[in-house]
Write a protein that holds these residues in place. Structure first.
Motif, short mmCIF file in Angstrom:
data_model
loop_
_atom_site.label_atom_id
_atom_site.label_comp_id
_atom_site.label_asym_id
_atom_site.label_seq_id
_atom_site.Cartn_x
_atom_site.Cartn_y
_atom_site.Cartn_z
N ASN A 144 15.94 -3.71 102.87
CA ASN A 144 15.93 -4.71 101.78
C ASN A 144 16.58 -4.13 100.54
O ASN A 144 16.19 -4.46 99.42
CB ASN A 144 14.50 -5.16 101.48
N HIS A 180 15.57 -9.48 103.38
CA HIS A 180 14.70 -8.63 104.19
C HIS A 180 14.24 -9.40 105.42
O HIS A 180 13.61 -10.44 105.33
CB HIS A 180 13.48 -8.20 103.36
N THR A 181 14.55 -8.85 106.61
CA THR A 181 14.15 -9.51 107.85
C THR A 181 12.63 -9.50 108.00
O THR A 181 11.94 -8.64 107.45
CB THR A 181 14.79 -8.80 109.06
N PRO A 182 12.05 -10.45 108.77
CA PRO A 182 10.59 -10.55 108.90
C PRO A 182 9.94 -9.36 109.58
O PRO A 182 8.73 -9.18 109.48
CB PRO A 182 10.40 -11.83 109.74
N PRO A 199 7.30 -6.55 107.64
CA PRO A 199 7.60 -7.13 106.33
C PRO A 199 7.01 -6.37 105.15
O PRO A 199 7.59 -6.37 104.07
CB PRO A 199 7.00 -8.54 106.42
N TRP A 250 8.87 -3.67 102.57
CA TRP A 250 9.81 -3.92 101.48
C TRP A 250 9.41 -3.18 100.21
O TRP A 250 10.27 -2.62 99.50
CB TRP A 250 9.91 -5.43 101.20
N ALA A 274 12.86 -14.15 99.15
CA ALA A 274 13.61 -13.38 100.14
C ALA A 274 14.76 -12.59 99.55
O ALA A 274 15.09 -11.50 100.03
CB ALA A 274 14.14 -14.32 101.23
N SER A 316 11.90 -9.24 96.61
CA SER A 316 11.67 -8.12 97.53
C SER A 316 12.90 -7.24 97.74
O SER A 316 12.96 -6.48 98.70
CB SER A 316 11.18 -8.65 98.88
N THR A 366 0.66 -6.09 109.95
CA THR A 366 1.42 -6.18 111.20
C THR A 366 0.82 -5.34 112.32
O THR A 366 1.40 -5.27 113.41
CB THR A 366 2.89 -5.76 110.98
#
Length: 380
Positions: free
Chosen positions: A124, A129-131, A134, A137, A204, A208, A319
């Motif tokens: 990021n 920033h891809t999921p 997450p 970041w 997004a 971040s 996560t």
């Protein structure tokens, strides 16, 4: 070489950090309560991360100011500073990155094409920033602050050798860094002026992204300068500053949006002013926490432990723990009491899992950095 942090802890800063991680963990509990409108919880998570940024800047800025005042700031000092930080942050980060990759492969979740960027905290740095993973970041923002700040202080120290007052140099570099990344937000605003703004895009592509967020850390640097110079005055005025900071944060987070100050109608405010104003508000409330008196030892110990485990909690809770619970349980099919039980399991798993990770992995890895203290390379 003089980079000792000391063994004493400041209770109020433990409270500040415990509050930050608590807000983040509770905000993600929103996923357990499917079917209920708890969107306000998301503000808690955002503000929790912002608390971490200001606190990190305050603590790391304090270390660097002490280093600047007590050494000639050789490049070895900068390298030693980085080594100490990396032993503290990198082992657990890379471990949890690997864990996330393994879980994704097992459940069939597609890995991002730019997975290599996660190795260098570039996921990021300047773009969306891809999921995947997450929560990482914010770690990218902090890591690049740890790299950039010592470099700028070292360069300033060498270029402005005639500056006798090192604290003035520290303040000047800190203000420069804040202004630099304030300007990057202005650049972002100019670049997207013709497009249709939305909070999803703002989250997004601005909130971040490293190159737009580093100033959130450096506000803490400016704060530590004033603590170092006017500590007594800050203690006397702590309630005034707390009130001003609280009013500013409430105005930014709640009152302005309720008054219709939306990103669609006021994109300059949201893209340029919103985040800096919030960071300033959080800086203003910190003196009250800093000067808090510890309560009974039992309660102080609980706060201290949450503070110590906060990094592990941050990387484990979402996560890993919450995602695994989501794989095994259909939260939508549960009634409110079953969801409350899930919340209790989630909180307990986060706390005790973080205790194990901190005790048997994070802390031993951090302690390895002490082996560098007496190395001849760093003592010359």
């Amino acid at each position: 070489m003089n980079l000792k942090t000391g063994s004493s802890r400041i209770y109020g800063l433990d409270v500040y950090r415990a509050m930050a991680i608590g807000m983040v963990v509770i905000s993600h509990a929103n996923y357990i309560f499917q079917g209920y409108d708890f969107e306000g919880f998301q503000i808690l998570g955002v503000q929790g991360v912002e608390l971490f940024f200001v606190l990190s800047g305050f603590l790391i800025g304090g270390l660097l100011l002490r280093l600047l005042n007590t050494t000639t700031l050789h490049w070895r000092d900068v390298l030693y500073f980085w080594i100490r930080r990396w032993f503290r942050t990198l082992p657990l980060y890379y471990t949890m990155l690997l864990v996330n990759i393994i879980i994704a492969l097992i459940v069939g979740y597609g890995l991002p094409e730019n997975l290599w960027k996660y190795l260098f905290f570039l996921q990021n740095f300047w773009d969306y920033h891809t999921p995947f993973f997450p929560e990482s970041w914010s770690l990218s923002v902090e890591e690049y602050a740890y790299v950039l700040a010592p470099l700028c202080l070292y360069t300033g120290h060498k270029v402005f050798k005639k500056v006798q007052n090192k604290e003035t140099l520290f303040l000047a570099v800190s203000i420069f860094l804040v202004l630099l990344f304030f300007v990057t937000k202005w650049y972002y605003y100019s670049a997207v002026m013709e497009s249709v703004p939305s909070l999803n895009i703002w989250n997004a592509r601005l909130k971040s992204i490293v190159i737009y967020r580093l100033d959130a850390i450096f506000y803490g640097f400016i704060l530590v300068y004033y603590f170092n110079k006017y500590k007594t005055q800050l203690e006397r005025a702590k309630y005034i500053f707390f009130f001003l900071g609280l009013v500013l944060c409430v105005a930014v987070l709640i009152i302005m949006p309720l008054m219709g100050v939306t990103i669609e109608q006021f994109p300059f405010y949201w893209n340029v002013l919103y985040l800096p104003l919030n960071s300033i508000g959080l800086c203003l409330i910190m003196p009250l926490f800093y000067f808090l008196k510890p309560p009974r030892e039992r309660y102080a110990t609980i706060i201290k432990n949450i503070s110590l485990y906060s990094y592990a909690m941050y990387l484990l809770h979402y996560t890993f723990i919450l995602y695994l619970m989501q794989l095994w349980l259909d939260f939508n099919s549960l009634d409110i009491w079953q969801q409350m039980l899930c919340l209790l399991v989630y909180l307990m798993a986060t706390y005790f899992g973080s205790y194990l990770v901190y005790t048997y992995f994070e802390s031993p890895c951090t302690n390895l950095r002490e082996s560098f203290r007496n190395m001849r390379f760093f003592s010359e």
